[in-house]
Scaffold this motif. Structure first.
Motif, mmCIF file in Angstrom:
data_model
loop_
_atom_site.group_PDB
_atom_site.id
_atom_site.type_symbol
_atom_site.label_atom_id
_atom_site.label_comp_id
_atom_site.label_asym_id
_atom_site.label_seq_id
_atom_site.Cartn_x
_atom_site.Cartn_y
_atom_site.Cartn_z
ATOM 1 N N VAL A 143 -5.309 25.107 16.993
ATOM 2 C CA VAL A 143 -6.504 25.925 17.180
ATOM 3 C C VAL A 143 -7.603 25.415 16.258
ATOM 4 C CG1 VAL A 143 -5.128 27.925 17.841
ATOM 5 C CG2 VAL A 143 -5.869 27.671 15.477
ATOM 6 N N GLU A 153 -7.810 31.118 22.168
ATOM 7 C CA GLU A 153 -8.853 31.157 21.135
ATOM 8 C C GLU A 153 -10.132 31.826 21.633
ATOM 9 O OE1 GLU A 153 -9.043 27.286 18.695
ATOM 10 O OE2 GLU A 153 -8.123 26.691 20.597
ATOM 11 N N ARG A 154 -10.563 31.446 22.833
ATOM 12 C CA ARG A 154 -11.804 31.990 23.394
ATOM 13 C C ARG A 154 -11.591 32.295 24.874
ATOM 14 N NH1 ARG A 154 -17.186 29.474 22.591
ATOM 15 N NH2 ARG A 154 -17.699 31.657 22.972
ATOM 16 N N ASP A 184 -16.039 25.835 19.904
ATOM 17 C CA ASP A 184 -15.265 26.569 18.891
ATOM 18 C C ASP A 184 -13.835 26.816 19.345
ATOM 19 O OD1 ASP A 184 -17.585 26.783 17.236
ATOM 20 O OD2 ASP A 184 -18.245 28.496 18.435
ATOM 21 N N ALA A 185 -13.280 25.878 20.085
ATOM 22 C CA ALA A 185 -11.900 25.985 20.544
ATOM 23 C C ALA A 185 -11.263 24.604 20.485
ATOM 24 C CB ALA A 185 -11.842 26.531 21.970
ATOM 25 N N LEU A 189 -7.974 32.821 13.212
ATOM 26 C CA LEU A 189 -7.239 33.289 14.383
ATOM 27 C C LEU A 189 -6.704 34.698 14.123
ATOM 28 C CD1 LEU A 189 -6.102 32.273 17.185
ATOM 29 C CD2 LEU A 189 -3.985 31.763 15.939
ATOM 30 N N ASP A 247 -9.705 27.009 14.214
ATOM 31 C CA ASP A 247 -9.733 27.619 12.887
ATOM 32 C C ASP A 247 -8.533 28.551 12.760
ATOM 33 O OD1 ASP A 247 -10.232 28.824 10.473
ATOM 34 O OD2 ASP A 247 -12.316 29.339 10.903
ATOM 35 N N ASP A 274 -3.245 37.202 18.055
ATOM 36 C CA ASP A 274 -3.247 35.986 18.864
ATOM 37 C C ASP A 274 -2.227 34.979 18.327
ATOM 38 O OD1 ASP A 274 -5.168 36.970 20.564
ATOM 39 O OD2 ASP A 274 -6.840 36.068 19.473
#
Length: 294
Positions: free
Chosen positions: A179, A267-268, A259-260, A185, A181, A189
């Motif tokens: 991932v 993640e998103r 951002d993934a 997380l 970050d 998740d």
């Protein structure tokens, strides 16, 4: 915590074992919308899609299988043969009436989905690759090292992961490179990612299959239109693989998720679902103009 999909389950008996398929149906009866089949990646299961499914276009049936040797599905054969696995998945989908589908494959699932589309072209209307293994054959030594210890690592994650997900350093240890970050997380998740690996018995053989496979010849000859969605920060299968896809499928539509990394559907999930819906719409309107090679 993001909403999760309400799945029901089908255990399809194929004679040599059971293949489990999660079902977020029913559909709205519109024949123009084929079932959407979501195929998970290595050491995962149908559950990896549960965050994204509620954000997908409503009204269409969504099926999420557990690949043989993962989740609730029995293995096929002694190791992990992509052709055997794709054949089993094709047969199980037909048992559920999914004779014409839009197919999405993540990581290892992208390899399986491509083989299925190649061997059973009449069954696949559109194919979307999500950080798919086998698109870029030039994998680094890092992944080969992972392959040597994959089964052991996943056993350790399942054993100790539940006690680590609440700790930032624990998430960083378990999900570095997976991932974007790990510290940021959500613990829920992280727990989902650990839970997805339950039932994974063919991680090592499956990864070795992925490392040995070059999908480019198959992708070049596919008759189904192809698109791709990738996490911008993916370090396991970097987005540079999209250049290889462009070489064999010129004009194939692509979406990236900011951002993934390697699991953008976790993640998103909303951004991933939006990108996937956009890709399927683009493919429906002939964006991929590739002429298959014989």
């Amino acid at each position: 915590m993001a909403a999760s999909a309400p799945f029901s389950f089908h255990d399809v008996d194929l004679g040599h074992g059971v293949l489990r398929i999660a079902d977020a149906g029913p559909d709205d009866g519109d024949e123009r919308r084929a079932p959407l089949v979501l195929v998970h990646g290595l050491s995962s299961s149908h559950a990896c899609w549960s965050r994204a499914v509620p954000h997908l276009e409503s009204g269409r049936r969504v099926l999420a299988p557990d690949l043989p040797g993962f989740g609730g599905s029995d293995p096929v054969g002694e190791g992990f043969d992509a052709a055997e696995v794709a054949g089993a998945l094709s047969a199980a989908l037909r048992e559920l009436g999914a004779d014409h589908v839009d197919l999405v494959g993540h990581s290892l699932g992208g390899l399986v989905a491509t083989v299925l589309a190649d061997r059973h072209p009449e069954q696949v209307r559109r194919l979307v690759l999500a950080a798919a293994a086998g698109v870029d054959p030039y994998k680094g030594a890092r992944l080969r090292v992972v392959g040597d210890v994959a089964d052991r690592f996943m056993r350790l994650r399942r054993r100790y992961g539940p006690g680590l997900v609440a700790r930032p350093r624990g998430r960083a240890l378990m999900f570095a490179g997976v991932v974007a970050d790990p510290v940021a997380l959500a613990p829920s998740d992280a727990e989902l990612l650990v839970r997805c690996s339950h039932g994974a018995t063919r991680t090592g053989p499956a990864l070795q299959e992925a490392l040995a496979t070059d999908l480019r010849p198959r992708l070049a000859r596919l008759t189904a239109p192809v698109g791709a969605v990738w996490g911008e920060q993916d370090r396991l299968i970097p987005a540079v693989a999209l250049a290889e896809l462009e070489m064999v499928r010129p004009g194939a539509p692509v979406r990236t998720v900011a951002d993934a990394a390697h699991v953008p559907m976790v993640e998103r999930p909303e951004a991933f679902a939006r990108a996937l819906d956009g890709l399927l719409e683009a493919l429906a309107h002939g964006t991929d103009t590739h002429v298959p090679q014989s």
